[in-house]
Design an enzyme around this catalytic site. Structure first.
Site, mmCIF file in Angstrom:
data_model
loop_
_atom_site.group_PDB
_atom_site.id
_atom_site.type_symbol
_atom_site.label_atom_id
_atom_site.label_comp_id
_atom_site.label_asym_id
_atom_site.label_seq_id
_atom_site.Cartn_x
_atom_site.Cartn_y
_atom_site.Cartn_z
ATOM 1 N N SER A 1 0.942 -1.433 -0.070
ATOM 2 C CA SER A 1 0.200 -0.428 -0.131
ATOM 3 C C SER A 1 0.924 1.238 0.182
ATOM 4 O O SER A 1 2.104 0.722 0.055
ATOM 5 C CB SER A 1 -1.119 0.193 1.034
ATOM 6 O OG SER A 1 -1.656 1.261 1.331
ATOM 7 N N TYR B 1 -1.226 -0.120 10.314
ATOM 8 C CA TYR B 1 -0.986 -0.297 9.252
ATOM 9 C C TYR B 1 0.206 -0.139 8.354
ATOM 10 O O TYR B 1 0.290 -1.386 7.512
ATOM 11 C CB TYR B 1 -2.967 -0.205 8.803
ATOM 12 C CG TYR B 1 -2.491 -0.207 6.718
ATOM 13 C CD1 TYR B 1 -3.404 -1.583 6.925
ATOM 14 C CD2 TYR B 1 -2.863 0.422 5.810
ATOM 15 C CE1 TYR B 1 -3.195 -2.347 5.749
ATOM 16 C CE2 TYR B 1 -2.648 0.586 4.493
ATOM 17 C CZ TYR B 1 -3.091 -1.050 4.518
ATOM 18 O OH TYR B 1 -3.430 -1.785 3.288
ATOM 19 N N ALA C 1 2.483 0.658 9.426
ATOM 20 C CA ALA C 1 4.129 0.339 9.768
ATOM 21 C C ALA C 1 4.329 -1.407 9.107
ATOM 22 O O ALA C 1 5.182 -1.491 8.827
ATOM 23 C CB ALA C 1 3.760 0.552 11.562
ATOM 24 N N ALA C 2 3.614 -2.248 9.609
ATOM 25 C CA ALA C 2 3.461 -3.365 9.148
ATOM 26 C C ALA C 2 3.287 -3.859 7.338
ATOM 27 O O ALA C 2 4.341 -4.336 6.617
ATOM 28 C CB ALA C 2 1.908 -3.826 8.919
ATOM 29 N N LYS C 3 2.744 -2.202 6.379
ATOM 30 C CA LYS C 3 3.138 -2.726 5.305
ATOM 31 C C LYS C 3 4.630 -2.157 5.010
ATOM 32 O O LYS C 3 5.203 -3.165 4.080
ATOM 33 C CB LYS C 3 2.114 -1.295 4.313
ATOM 34 C CG LYS C 3 0.878 -2.086 4.514
ATOM 35 C CD LYS C 3 0.421 -3.618 3.555
ATOM 36 C CE LYS C 3 -1.141 -3.672 3.390
ATOM 37 N NZ LYS C 3 -1.338 -4.749 2.923
#
Length: 383
Positions: free
Chosen positions: A185, A198, A200-202
């Site tokens: 993303s 979200y 940070a994870a992406k």
């Protein structure tokens, strides 16, 4: 001495790089266009190829399955919502898929990933494309979270839910000189409010696959797809956890979703993967913000502060939902918790998805839907 060298380079390199980029951009654009045209004519033919798609029960994963079906590939659809997969498998067969098999699995569990990868190899003898689309977003400010059990769930699905299938499938992808496709993303580098975990994870996911690209040294292709605002279940304020337990953020249940077309993004992903593109971006004009972030980060920060300066009205989560929510007398309206959040991992066998062996023939009976639970604020499923 080294400090002096770095000071000089800090002053010289950024403007010099921009000047070089300005002069080389037309030539680079022409070369890239020619390469894309060549790969479009001589791209990978997916007929009779084996494609595994995780997170295939809705959103981007579902549409990607349909695009591969049109190319006459053999599909293996993986998700926790097995009941959703039956209808999608029938649609994919009608669109031209050579065969479609489904399996219920949780991609954050290495054992589940090893099971569906192994069963696919036992059935077909190979894996050509692994498409990781399992993703979970959220629309809450960090300080509003009422239960931190949500945090590891978000990180597990968005990061480990992509790493585990890739780790298990990598030896088979080397044998077939296949490709890994990951759904990332634009939030991986463009900061947007209410999406901190979200994003940070992406960001971790993109860096993982960038590094993996060098490790596999051309034996396995890697396509990283990044998107802006997409009209999926995430923008509808819904999220599915475990076996069909639907959870909604109370404020956003009635917000109508809008955004870029999921079908268009899925078509770009599959076309780019077949051409061997390292990146698929939708829409591509978001790239300009990356230059602002690198060279003039204050401009990007000022822009967001200006857009979000009115704190007296509760806004939607900047993911394309369209209209503001109800006004509140306080600067930030607190969501209404209805129950506590579920645990990170279900402890009993009944809470996990029913195991479905890979089978392309007859359809077993659909399992009964599990009870619905609610909490607030909660994450919402993107795809």
């Amino acid at each position: 001495m080294m400090d002096l060298v770095n000071s000089v380079l800090n002053f010289v390199v950024p403007p010099a790089s921009l000047v070089m980029l300005a002069f080389s951009w037309p030539a680079l654009y022409f070369i890239n266009t020619c390469e894309r045209m060549y790969n479009s004519f001589f791209g990978e033919d997916m007929e009779d190829k084996i494609v595994i798609i995780t997170g295939a029960s809705s959103g981007i994963g579902e549409q990607i399955a349909y695009e591969y079906a049109k190319k006459k590939a053999h599909l293996v659809l993986v998700a926790r919502r097995e009941t959703r997969l039956w209808g999608i498998s029938e649609n994919a067969r009608a669109l031209g898929a050579k065969s479609v098999v489904i399996t219920a699995a949780d991609v954050v569990k290495e054992a589940d990933c090893r099971r569906f990868i192994t069963e696919t190899v036992n059935l077909y003898g190979r894996v050509d494309h692994l498409v990781n689309t399992a993703s979970l977003g959220h629309t809450f400010y960090l300080e509003e979270a009422t239960d931190t059990n949500v945090f590891p769930i978000l990180m597990d699905i968005n990061f480990w839910g992509n790493v585990y299938p890739t780790y298990v499938a990598l030896p088979y992808l080397r044998q077939s000189r296949g490709r890994v496709i990951v759904n990332a993303s634009v939030e991986s580098w463009l900061p947007l409010p209410r999406m901190s975990l979200y994003a940070a994870a992406k960001a971790a996911l993109v860096n993982f696959y960038e590094t993996l690209r060098f490790e596999v040294d051309g034996d396995v292709g890697v396509t990283i797809a990044t998107h802006g605002w997409i009209g999926t279940e995430m923008t509808g304020g819904r999220f599915m956890l475990e076996e069909g337990a639907e959870m909604q953020w109370k404020e956003e249940r009635e917000v109508h979703a809008s955004g870029s077309s999921v079908e268009d993004f899925a078509k770009l992903i599959v076309s780019g993967a077949c051409r061997g593109d390292p990146y698929v971006k939708y829409p591509s004009w978001y790239d300009i913000f990356l230059l602002y972030r690198v060279f003039t980060p204050n401009v990007l920060q000022w822009t967001f502060r200006l857009l979000l300066s009115n704190q007296s009205v509760r806004k939607t989560s900047l993911i394309g939902t369209g209209r503001p929510l109800l006004e509140s007398s306080s600067p930030r309206m607190q969501p209404i918790p209805e129950t506590s959040s579920p645990p990170r991992q279900p402890s009993s066998e009944s809470s996990s998805p029913r195991r479905q062996p890979l089978s392309g023939s007859s359809s077993p009976q659909h399992p009964s839907a599990s009870p619905r639970r609610r909490m607030g604020p909660v994450p919402v499923q993107q795809d």
